[in-house]
Write an enzyme that holds these catalytic residues in place. Structure first.
Site, mmCIF file in Angstrom:
data_model
loop_
_atom_site.group_PDB
_atom_site.id
_atom_site.type_symbol
_atom_site.label_atom_id
_atom_site.label_comp_id
_atom_site.label_asym_id
_atom_site.label_seq_id
_atom_site.Cartn_x
_atom_site.Cartn_y
_atom_site.Cartn_z
ATOM 1 N N GLN A 9 0.834 -1.215 0.050
ATOM 2 C CA GLN A 9 0.185 -0.043 -0.074
ATOM 3 C C GLN A 9 1.120 1.172 -0.018
ATOM 4 O O GLN A 9 1.841 1.183 0.438
ATOM 5 C CB GLN A 9 -0.759 0.055 1.201
ATOM 6 C CG GLN A 9 -2.326 0.833 1.089
ATOM 7 C CD GLN A 9 -3.171 0.458 1.938
ATOM 8 O OE1 GLN A 9 -3.585 -0.548 2.310
ATOM 9 N NE2 GLN A 9 -4.034 1.386 2.400
ATOM 10 N N SER A 94 3.464 -6.741 2.628
ATOM 11 C CA SER A 94 2.172 -6.626 3.097
ATOM 12 C C SER A 94 0.993 -7.350 2.233
ATOM 13 O O SER A 94 1.321 -8.383 1.675
ATOM 14 C CB SER A 94 2.042 -5.314 3.493
ATOM 15 O OG SER A 94 0.734 -5.263 4.371
ATOM 16 N N LEU A 95 0.303 -6.180 1.840
ATOM 17 C CA LEU A 95 -0.806 -6.722 0.824
ATOM 18 C C LEU A 95 -0.031 -7.649 -0.504
ATOM 19 O O LEU A 95 -0.692 -8.521 -1.108
ATOM 20 C CB LEU A 95 -1.817 -5.675 0.187
ATOM 21 C CG LEU A 95 -1.241 -4.891 -1.023
ATOM 22 C CD1 LEU A 95 -1.573 -5.363 -2.222
ATOM 23 C CD2 LEU A 95 -1.696 -3.616 -0.597
ATOM 24 N N ARG A 119 -9.851 -7.791 3.413
ATOM 25 C CA ARG A 119 -8.841 -7.684 4.061
ATOM 26 C C ARG A 119 -8.679 -5.777 4.343
ATOM 27 O O ARG A 119 -8.558 -5.556 5.435
ATOM 28 C CB ARG A 119 -7.415 -7.913 3.458
ATOM 29 C CG ARG A 119 -6.082 -7.771 4.330
ATOM 30 C CD ARG A 119 -4.911 -8.390 3.619
ATOM 31 N NE ARG A 119 -3.879 -8.302 4.312
ATOM 32 C CZ ARG A 119 -2.646 -7.163 4.221
ATOM 33 N NH1 ARG A 119 -3.164 -6.167 3.229
ATOM 34 N NH2 ARG A 119 -1.457 -7.281 4.906
ATOM 35 N N HIS A 203 -0.726 -3.519 10.934
ATOM 36 C CA HIS A 203 0.232 -4.412 11.508
ATOM 37 C C HIS A 203 0.685 -3.970 12.866
ATOM 38 O O HIS A 203 1.999 -4.131 13.227
ATOM 39 C CB HIS A 203 1.625 -4.312 10.617
ATOM 40 C CG HIS A 203 1.268 -4.617 9.148
ATOM 41 N ND1 HIS A 203 0.999 -6.172 8.840
ATOM 42 C CD2 HIS A 203 1.390 -4.079 8.049
ATOM 43 C CE1 HIS A 203 0.942 -6.135 7.434
ATOM 44 N NE2 HIS A 203 0.887 -5.116 7.074
ATOM 45 N N GLN A 252 0.086 -12.146 9.705
ATOM 46 C CA GLN A 252 0.538 -10.977 9.188
ATOM 47 C C GLN A 252 -0.127 -9.903 9.225
ATOM 48 O O GLN A 252 0.224 -8.654 9.281
ATOM 49 C CB GLN A 252 0.668 -11.270 7.520
ATOM 50 C CG GLN A 252 1.399 -10.399 6.849
ATOM 51 C CD GLN A 252 0.642 -9.924 5.200
ATOM 52 O OE1 GLN A 252 -0.649 -9.644 5.327
ATOM 53 N NE2 GLN A 252 1.565 -9.841 4.339
#
Length: 312
Positions: A9, A94-95, A119, A203, A252
């Site tokens: 992101q 991440s994503l 998500r 996170h 995660q």
């Protein structure tokens, strides 16, 4: 050895994917499939905005994935470069880990889009707006950042969210604690603390409600077999077992993105070239972590053509 890596992101921007869509039927097919899977004209938001709608976490996450997979499909279909033949492993920030899993066949494109929309939505709603915050610590290594986060917490949540490269760590938690940390950077030998324009504290342990929702979603749509090994964010180590990866994707959401360690591990395992698909965010980080490795960012048709000429 070559790793294909996928951005997270913050890499979204209005106009993303338009050049690929104009030039390639393979790219257009990706955007159409994602639109259909989400019952949303995401491709129009990507192409025309408005920017604030694209930046919404639940739109940004599938948009970044769609753009990267479209880039990959163009590389494969128009230029004849197969990911599994040209690459030795994958990773995503991440994503981007979901994008990487889609790239190696563990998730279908439609399922990846739906999982990322969920998500994004789950992460967005896990914490009431205004209660959480994130800050980038510039000129901070992990030791300095950890000491600062512990000192600033004062009974509140203040945790390391992203260990990006040797000079950039991101913290996440309750707004008061994160703002306190940003004001204390100089005492800890850190150059700057910059509050990030995000809508939730990603996170960190405050994301547990989102992790619970992803656990349910991934139980219904578990990852399948991976055609290449993946280096997971939360362990910075190689994964080939879909059941293990399913567990790591849940962890995660609240866990640290160990990007610096992941790149260092890949490099130590013999990766000497990193190709970033669909963005120019990870390559600069990689150069700071594994300076002697080659990096390439593949975004435009010209980038892809140049890469294909060298690798076919």
């Amino acid at each position: 050895m070559r790793a294909f890596v996928f951005p997270g992101q913050g890499s979204q921007k209005v106009g993303m994917g338009t050049e690929l869509a104009a030039a390639s039927a393979a790219a257009r097919a990706v955007f159409e499939e994602v639109d259909e899977a989400l019952s949303l004209k995401l491709s129009a938001i990507m192409a025309e905005g408005p920017a604030d709608e694209l930046t919404l976490t639940e739109n940004a996450q599938p948009a970044i994935m769609a753009n990267a997979i479209a880039t990959l499909r163009v590389l494969e279909n128009e230029f004849g470069v197969s990911l599994t033949e040209a690459g030795d492993c994958v990773a995503g920030h991440s994503l981007g880990e979901y994008t990487a899993l889609c790239a190696v066949g563990a998730f279908s494109l439609a399922d990846t889009a739906r999982l990322l929309k969920l998500r994004g939505s789950a992460m967005q709603t896990a914490v009431p707006v205004g209660e959480g915050a994130m800050a980038a610590l510039l000129g901070a290594d992990i030791e300095k950042a950890s000491a600062l986060a512990a000192a600033a917490a004062d009974g509140q949540v203040c945790e390391i969210a992203n260990d990006n490269d040797p000079g950039q760590v991101v913290i996440s938690g309750q707004r008061g604690a994160v703002e306190r940390a940003a004001s204390m950077v100089k005492d800890h030998g850190i150059k700057r603390g910059v509050l990030l324009p995000v809508s939730a504290p990603f996170h960190c342990s405050m994301m547990q409600p989102a992790a619970d929702r992803m656990a349910e979603a991934l139980a219904e749509t578990p990852p399948g077999a991976l055609t290449l090994p993946l280096y997971a964010n939360v362990t910075a180590s190689k994964v080939t077992d879909p059941a293990e990866e399913q567990k790591l994707l849940i962890e995660q959401v609240t866990g640290r993105v160990r990007w610096r360690e992941s790149v260092a591990q890949m490099h130590s395992d013999g990766v000497n070239e990193f190709a970033e698909l669909g963005g120019k965010v990870l390559a600069p980080m990689i150069r700071k972590i594994a300076g002697e490795a080659e990096t390439v960012s593949l975004v435009t048709m010209e980038d892809l053509e140049g890469f294909a000429k060298e690798h076919t």
